[in-house]
Scaffold this motif. Structure first.
Motif, PDB file in Angstrom:
ATOM      1  N   ILE A 366       0.828  -1.211   0.000  1.00  0.00           N
ATOM      2  CA  ILE A 366       0.000   0.000   0.000  1.00  0.00           C
ATOM      3  C   ILE A 366       0.859   1.257   0.000  1.00  0.00           C
ATOM      4  O   ILE A 366       0.674   2.163  -0.831  1.00  0.00           O
ATOM      5  N   ALA A 367       1.812   1.319   0.934  1.00  0.00           N
ATOM      6  CA  ALA A 367       2.663   2.512   1.029  1.00  0.00           C
ATOM      7  C   ALA A 367       3.539   2.669  -0.209  1.00  0.00           C
ATOM      8  O   ALA A 367       3.738   3.786  -0.702  1.00  0.00           O
ATOM      9  N   GLY A 368       4.048   1.557  -0.726  1.00  0.00           N
ATOM     10  CA  GLY A 368       4.899   1.622  -1.908  1.00  0.00           C
ATOM     11  C   GLY A 368       4.160   2.113  -3.137  1.00  0.00           C
ATOM     12  O   GLY A 368       4.688   2.914  -3.918  1.00  0.00           O
ATOM     13  N   LEU A 369       2.922   1.652  -3.313  1.00  0.00           N
ATOM     14  CA  LEU A 369       2.137   2.104  -4.460  1.00  0.00           C
ATOM     15  C   LEU A 369       1.854   3.595  -4.362  1.00  0.00           C
ATOM     16  O   LEU A 369       1.969   4.328  -5.361  1.00  0.00           O
ATOM     17  N   GLY A 370       1.481   4.058  -3.170  1.00  0.00           N
ATOM     18  CA  GLY A 370       1.219   5.484  -3.001  1.00  0.00           C
ATOM     19  C   GLY A 370       2.431   6.331  -3.336  1.00  0.00           C
ATOM     20  O   GLY A 370       2.318   7.369  -4.000  1.00  0.00           O
ATOM     21  N   ALA A 371       3.613   5.888  -2.894  1.00  0.00           N
ATOM     22  CA  ALA A 371       4.838   6.640  -3.174  1.00  0.00           C
ATOM     23  C   ALA A 371       5.217   6.557  -4.647  1.00  0.00           C
ATOM     24  O   ALA A 371       5.714   7.533  -5.233  1.00  0.00           O
ATOM     25  N   ALA A 372       4.976   5.395  -5.278  1.00  0.00           N
ATOM     26  CA  ALA A 372       5.342   5.232  -6.687  1.00  0.00           C
ATOM     27  C   ALA A 372       4.510   6.119  -7.601  1.00  0.00           C
ATOM     28  O   ALA A 372       4.946   6.479  -8.705  1.00  0.00           O
ATOM     29  N   LEU A 373       3.313   6.493  -7.176  1.00  0.00           N
ATOM     30  CA  LEU A 373       2.440   7.333  -7.996  1.00  0.00           C
ATOM     31  C   LEU A 373       2.750   8.821  -7.846  1.00  0.00           C
ATOM     32  O   LEU A 373       2.198   9.638  -8.581  1.00  0.00           O
ATOM     33  N   LYS A 374       3.626   9.169  -6.896  1.00  0.00           N
ATOM     34  CA  LYS A 374       3.968  10.574  -6.676  1.00  0.00           C
ATOM     35  C   LYS A 374       5.116  10.996  -7.595  1.00  0.00           C
ATOM     36  O   LYS A 374       6.035  10.226  -7.841  1.00  0.00           O
ATOM     37  N   LEU A 382      11.739   3.771  -8.015  1.00  0.00           N
ATOM     38  CA  LEU A 382      10.746   3.182  -7.134  1.00  0.00           C
ATOM     39  C   LEU A 382       9.751   2.330  -7.920  1.00  0.00           C
ATOM     40  O   LEU A 382       9.324   1.261  -7.445  1.00  0.00           O
ATOM     41  N   ILE A 383       9.392   2.771  -9.111  1.00  0.00           N
ATOM     42  CA  ILE A 383       8.473   1.985  -9.929  1.00  0.00           C
ATOM     43  C   ILE A 383       9.067   0.617 -10.248  1.00  0.00           C
ATOM     44  O   ILE A 383       8.393  -0.416 -10.135  1.00  0.00           O
ATOM     45  N   ALA A 384      10.345   0.590 -10.646  1.00  0.00           N
ATOM     46  CA  ALA A 384      10.993  -0.690 -10.965  1.00  0.00           C
ATOM     47  C   ALA A 384      11.108  -1.577  -9.731  1.00  0.00           C
ATOM     48  O   ALA A 384      10.846  -2.786  -9.786  1.00  0.00           O
ATOM     49  N   VAL A 385      11.510  -0.990  -8.599  1.00  0.00           N
ATOM     50  CA  VAL A 385      11.661  -1.758  -7.364  1.00  0.00           C
ATOM     51  C   VAL A 385      10.317  -2.278  -6.890  1.00  0.00           C
ATOM     52  O   VAL A 385      10.183  -3.443  -6.485  1.00  0.00           O
ATOM     53  N   TYR A 386       9.302  -1.417  -6.924  1.00  0.00           N
ATOM     54  CA  TYR A 386       7.971  -1.817  -6.461  1.00  0.00           C
ATOM     55  C   TYR A 386       7.415  -2.938  -7.332  1.00  0.00           C
ATOM     56  O   TYR A 386       6.845  -3.914  -6.818  1.00  0.00           O
ATOM     57  N   ALA A 387       7.562  -2.820  -8.641  1.00  0.00           N
ATOM     58  CA  ALA A 387       7.065  -3.857  -9.541  1.00  0.00           C
ATOM     59  C   ALA A 387       7.745  -5.195  -9.262  1.00  0.00           C
ATOM     60  O   ALA A 387       7.099  -6.254  -9.265  1.00  0.00           O
ATOM     61  N   THR A 388       9.057  -5.155  -9.003  1.00  0.00           N
ATOM     62  CA  THR A 388       9.786  -6.381  -8.672  1.00  0.00           C
ATOM     63  C   THR A 388       9.294  -6.973  -7.361  1.00  0.00           C
ATOM     64  O   THR A 388       9.128  -8.191  -7.232  1.00  0.00           O
ATOM     65  N   PHE A 389       9.039  -6.105  -6.388  1.00  0.00           N
ATOM     66  CA  PHE A 389       8.568  -6.566  -5.081  1.00  0.00           C
ATOM     67  C   PHE A 389       7.203  -7.243  -5.201  1.00  0.00           C
ATOM     68  O   PHE A 389       6.971  -8.290  -4.588  1.00  0.00           O
ATOM     69  N   VAL A 390       6.306  -6.671  -5.990  1.00  0.00           N
ATOM     70  CA  VAL A 390       4.978  -7.273  -6.165  1.00  0.00           C
ATOM     71  C   VAL A 390       5.114  -8.676  -6.751  1.00  0.00           C
ATOM     72  O   VAL A 390       4.453  -9.626  -6.305  1.00  0.00           O
ATOM     73  N   GLY A 391       5.978  -8.816  -7.764  1.00  0.00           N
ATOM     74  CA  GLY A 391       6.201 -10.131  -8.346  1.00  0.00           C
ATOM     75  C   GLY A 391       6.759 -11.121  -7.339  1.00  0.00           C
ATOM     76  O   GLY A 391       6.379 -12.297  -7.315  1.00  0.00           O
ATOM     77  N   GLU A 392       7.653 -10.648  -6.489  1.00  0.00           N
ATOM     78  CA  GLU A 392       8.246 -11.522  -5.476  1.00  0.00           C
ATOM     79  C   GLU A 392       7.224 -11.919  -4.418  1.00  0.00           C
ATOM     80  O   GLU A 392       7.237 -13.045  -3.910  1.00  0.00           O
ATOM     81  N   VAL A 393       6.338 -11.000  -4.091  1.00  0.00           N
ATOM     82  CA  VAL A 393       5.248 -11.327  -3.168  1.00  0.00           C
ATOM     83  C   VAL A 393       4.374 -12.435  -3.760  1.00  0.00           C
ATOM     84  O   VAL A 393       3.963 -13.370  -3.062  1.00  0.00           O
ATOM     85  N   GLY A 394       4.098 -12.339  -5.047  1.00  0.00           N
ATOM     86  CA  GLY A 394       3.320 -13.376  -5.701  1.00  0.00           C
ATOM     87  C   GLY A 394       4.052 -14.705  -5.758  1.00  0.00           C
ATOM     88  O   GLY A 394       3.458 -15.771  -5.547  1.00  0.00           O
ATOM     89  N   GLU A 395       5.360 -14.654  -6.012  1.00  0.00           N
ATOM     90  CA  GLU A 395       6.137 -15.893  -6.099  1.00  0.00           C
ATOM     91  C   GLU A 395       6.221 -16.593  -4.748  1.00  0.00           C
ATOM     92  O   GLU A 395       6.436 -17.803  -4.683  1.00  0.00           O
ATOM     93  N   GLY A 396       6.042 -15.834  -3.670  1.00  0.00           N
ATOM     94  CA  GLY A 396       6.084 -16.419  -2.337  1.00  0.00           C
ATOM     95  C   GLY A 396       5.015 -17.478  -2.113  1.00  0.00           C
ATOM     96  O   GLY A 396       5.102 -18.260  -1.161  1.00  0.00           O
ATOM     97  N   ILE A 397       4.023 -17.545  -2.984  1.00  0.00           N
ATOM     98  CA  ILE A 397       2.977 -18.566  -2.867  1.00  0.00           C
ATOM     99  C   ILE A 397       3.543 -19.964  -3.141  1.00  0.00           C
ATOM    100  O   ILE A 397       3.043 -20.963  -2.616  1.00  0.00           O
ATOM    101  N   VAL A 398       4.622 -20.039  -3.944  1.00  0.00           N
ATOM    102  CA  VAL A 398       5.152 -21.351  -4.336  1.00  0.00           C
ATOM    103  C   VAL A 398       6.585 -21.578  -3.877  1.00  0.00           C
ATOM    104  O   VAL A 398       7.200 -22.582  -4.245  1.00  0.00           O
TER     105      VAL A 398
END
Length: 429
Positions: A366-374, A382-398
């Motif tokens: 939530i905080a990262g998305l808000g900051a990335a839109l500023k 921040l956009i590149a880092v945030y996008a990578t983090f979201v993907g890693e959060v998703g990969e954590g499922i497996v």
């Protein structure tokens, strides 16, 4: 709306003004005391070195662990402070570790549990160091991190390619055992995700500045090494992160012409990636491995000892052990890990640690998305880092990502830039 150039000029003006002041509060974007150029250079050198050696993790303790000490020392002499905006992350990391410490006493007699607890604490501390570091002098430090990370990724990918094709005698088994590139990592499923952020950095450069020979050549090498990991989770992670990055770049573009340009260049990049993939698949060995790995369900996913069965059993054990089973206790009982970081958070760290970990992920998103839109000078990073983090959060499922070094780098960078963005917004107001 303020443009990116105006934001950068404002940052430069504020930096000049703040440099002339003897003292600043710890919540400010500048150091709390005057810092010599020598101290700043020492910090920047250790930052570059730490990121550079982060790809060498086939031995433990790795060079990265040894480099974090000097980096912390560099932060100390350079006047880096812990800002109050970082407190949510710090408190949640603390609760996560407390939950793990409580569960630890259940299984303290199992081998490697001591090391596991120490590594968990180390990862949390590394996130705090990076968050504090990138909350000040953000653009300069992000540039250093970006360059060092791309070099590290190039080294890792080159090692993976050399090992996969056995170009140097004896390195095939070291860098690509079992027909999958892993470079200087222990596991191709960690090696692959490690390469995603530098790939996004380079793609972002191509989308913003157009095709250039050297960045494109480096990108192709890293992409090829990444592809040879044959990690399904990493492939999906890359696609998800790439789509999110392009989407955020389009949404935050300054005008419609820039948006149209990004869409067209994005289509060109997709075409180039498809062509590169087709060229790689012209090798029979690569094509055969790709067909095998591209299947949605593998043999180790199903059955009585499969990944999905283990996850169902893990969910049952989460309910049975509110204070956690402790490190390695689940694998001791069932012979295999559950391969899901969110179940891992509850199994190893108990309900206290598990809830803290989930809250940390949600708050960061939530905080990262808000900051990335500023509109800030560091928005592209921040956009590149945030996008990578979201993907890693998703990969954590497996897969279990709770001890991935680059995961905590991403976490720290996001929170550091969230703090910097809030300060920047206050100054604009």
């Amino acid at each position: 709306m303020i443009t990116l150039d105006q934001a950068r000029r404002l940052t430069d003006e504020q930096s000049v003004k703040s440099a002339s002041r003897a003292r600043r509060p710890a919540t400010d974007i500048t150091p709390s005391r005057p810092v010599s150029r020598g101290a700043t250079q020492i910090l920047e050198f250790f930052l570059f070195l730490t990121i550079l050696v982060s790809c060498f993790v086939f031995i433990e303790p790795s060079p990265y662990e040894f480099a974090m000490g000097p980096l912390a020392f560099g932060c100390l002499i350079a006047g880096v402070t812990i800002r109050r905006e970082l407190l949510p992350m710090i408190w949640l990391l603390l609760l996560w570790n407390i939950g793990g410490a409580i569960a630890y006493f259940r299984v303290s007699d199992i081998d490697l549990t001591d090391r596991f607890v120490i590594i968990t604490l180390f990862m949390a501390m590394s996130a705090i160091i990076f968050a504090s570091l990138f909350s000040t002098d953000s653009v300069r430090r992000l540039r250093i991190m970006r360059i060092a990370y791309i070099i590290a990724a190039l080294v890792a990918a080159t090692a993976g390619i050399i090992g996969y094709f056995n170009l140097t005698a004896g390195l095939g088994e070291l860098f690509a055992p079992g027909g999958r590139a892993r470079g200087p990592f222990k596991d191709p499923n960690v090696y692959g995700p490690f390469l995603i952020l530098p790939i996004l950095f380079l793609l972002q450069s191509l989308l913003s500045r157009g095709l250039r020979i050297l960045p494109t050549a480096i990108l192709l090498v890293i992409l090829f090494g990444f592809f040879l990991s044959f990690s399904r989770g990493a492939w999906i992670h890359f696609v998800l992160s790439g789509v999110i990055m392009l989407g955020l770049m389009i949404v935050t573009a300054e005008n419609h012409r820039t948006r149209l340009r990004l869409i067209l260049l994005g289509a060109v990049c997709v075409g180039l990636l498809a062509a590169a993939m087709a060229a790689a698949l012209s090798f029979d060995a690569i094509a055969n491995m790709f067909k095998e790995r591209a299947q949605a369900v593998q043999s180790y996913d199903v059955g009585s000892g499969g990944r999905f069965t283990m996850q169902i059993l893990a969910l049952t054990e989460v309910l049975n052990y509110p204070f956690g089973m402790g490190p390695f206790a689940f694998s001791e009982a069932y012979g295999i890990q559950q391969h899901n970081v969110y179940l891992q958070a509850f199994l190893v760290y108990g309900w206290i640690g598990g809830l803290a970990y989930i809250a940390l992920i949600v708050l960061t998103l939530i905080a990262g998305l808000g900051a990335a839109l500023k509109r800030t000078p560091w928005q592209p990073y921040l956009i590149a880092v945030y996008a990578t983090f979201v993907g890693e959060v998703g990969e954590g499922i497996v897969i279990d990502t709770d001890h991935w070094r680059h995961f905590f780098l991403l976490l720290g960078v996001i929170w550091g830039l969230v703090a910097a963005s809030r300060d920047f917004k206050r100054r604009l107001a």
